[in-house]
Design an enzyme around this catalytic site. Structure first.
Site, PDB file in Angstrom:
ATOM      1  CG  ASP A   4      24.693  32.029  37.938  1.00 46.14           C
ATOM      2  OD1 ASP A   4      24.715  31.574  39.096  1.00 46.14           O
ATOM      3  OD2 ASP A   4      24.928  31.324  36.933  1.00 46.14           O
ATOM      4  CG  ASN A  18      27.442  31.849  34.498  1.00 44.42           C
ATOM      5  OD1 ASN A  18      28.188  31.948  33.525  1.00 44.42           O
ATOM      6  ND2 ASN A  18      26.594  30.847  34.640  1.00 44.42           N
ATOM      7  CB  THR A  32      19.323  29.258  32.215  1.00 39.57           C
ATOM      8  OG1 THR A  32      19.493  30.132  31.088  1.00 39.57           O
ATOM      9  CG2 THR A  32      18.511  28.050  31.811  1.00 39.57           C
TER      10      THR A  32
END
Length: 345
Positions: free
Chosen positions: A251, A42, A247
């Protein structure tokens, strides 16, 4: 600008169910979805979308999930030539999600457990060629340690995203130039009990005492703390009108932070840029779809002074390779930054 990433790849297999089955029980009516994941992958994709030349080291199996990963990296412009093909299947995570949002997750690391120190040794020239090395901790400890040690020995600035957190060997701390824990991870890294009683400022000061570098403690809706030679700087959160999915925030934040630092931005400016990337990510469902491009951040309504230059600076490589001498110097720290959800928690 060049970024080397050492981290994980895995496929997420999600089943949304009416309720979690009990022992011996079979349920129907679930909804299934699958997609790519793993912090290393990611973050590599996030950095590539922001204009970096990215090389990734991870491990996948010789299977359909591994083939899909390689196709994803090809499409996103991530150099996966050094990715290890293991003897075991690609890492998968099985996720059961109930209507309440409660979830149960089981992870089978598979091939990722084969990402060892020797694989990092073979990747050492890519680390040396990079302006910054990004390492996350979903991989075996031997690979984490060897990557950070190689970054130090080869003169490349190191950025550790310590997730999932676990205590680190004492002798590796000083190989970390920038570390980005959240409030849960920081005490684990320090080996503190759950009732440690320390405030966030004390946590970042203890972490900085171990690394000698910079610490960014992410605190979700409370913003973040930036700790460097100048002391502890509180970073205010930036409100997001409609949060869709958190979520991808962590990242996205890490990828943008790495890109800005690789381009020679000050730590404060890099953190502001990272925060904007995290804020963008929470407005879109799914991790990969939520990772912003450079153009998307450039057209953001945030102030111009939070943007990284459209073109890398002429001294980009010097800013990264000379980090051994320069990154501990007093940085230009922000008084405002980040997002209520854009700063990962």
């Amino acid at each position: 600008m060049k970024i080397a990433v050492v981290g994980s790849y895995g496929a997420g297999l999600t089943m949304r169910v009416p309720k979690a089955p009990g022992p011996g029980e079979t349920l129907t009516g679930g909804e299934y979805d699958e997609g790519p994941g793993g912090k290393g992958s990611n973050q590599a994709i996030g950095a590539a979308r922001l204009g970096a030349d990215v090389t990734l080291l991870t491990a996948v199996g010789d299977d359909a999930f591994g083939a899909a990963a390689r196709e994803l990296w090809r499409a996103e412009g991530v150099d996966a030539a050094h990715v290890v093909t293991g003897t075991r299947p690609t890492m998968v995570g099985f996720i059961l999600v109930e209507p309440s949002g409660e979830n149960r997750i089981t992870i089978a690391p598979g091939a990722l457990d084969e990402l060892d120190a020797e694989a990092v040794v073979d990747f050492a020239d890519e680390i040396e060629a990079a302006d910054i090395l990004v390492v996350s901790m979903e991989i075996p400890e031997s690979a984490v340690v060897e990557a950070l040690r190689t970054g130090r020995e080869r003169g490349t600035r190191t950025l550790l995203n310590p997730a999932p957190a676990r205590p680190l060997p004492d002798d590796i701390w000083t190989s970390i130039d920038v570390i980005t824990p959240n409030q849960t991870e920081a005490p684990v890294l320090l080996g503190l009990p759950t009732d440690h009683g320390l405030g966030d400022a004390e946590l970042v000061q203890q972490l900085r005492a171990r690394t000698g570098g910079a610490v960014i403690l992410t605190r979700g809706g409370a913003g973040a703390l930036l700790c460097s030679d100048e002391g502890v700087e509180e970073i205010a959160p930036l409100a997001v009108e409609h949060v869709v999915d958190t979520t991808g925030a962590g990242d996205s934040f890490t990828a943008a932070l790495a890109v800005a630092l690789a381009e020679g931005a000050s730590l404060g400016d890099a953190a502001r840029y990272a925060a904007r990337a995290g804020a963008h990510a929470v407005t879109i469902a799914g991790v990969i779809p939520s990772l912003p491009t450079r153009d998307q951040l450039a057209t953001s309504d945030q102030p111009d002074d939070t943007r990284v230059a459209d073109e890398p600076r002429a001294d980009t490589r010097a800013a990264g390779s000379d980090a051994r001498a320069t990154h501990r110097a007093p940085a230009e720290h922000p008084s405002t930054q980040t997002t209520t959800r854009g700063i990962p928690s």
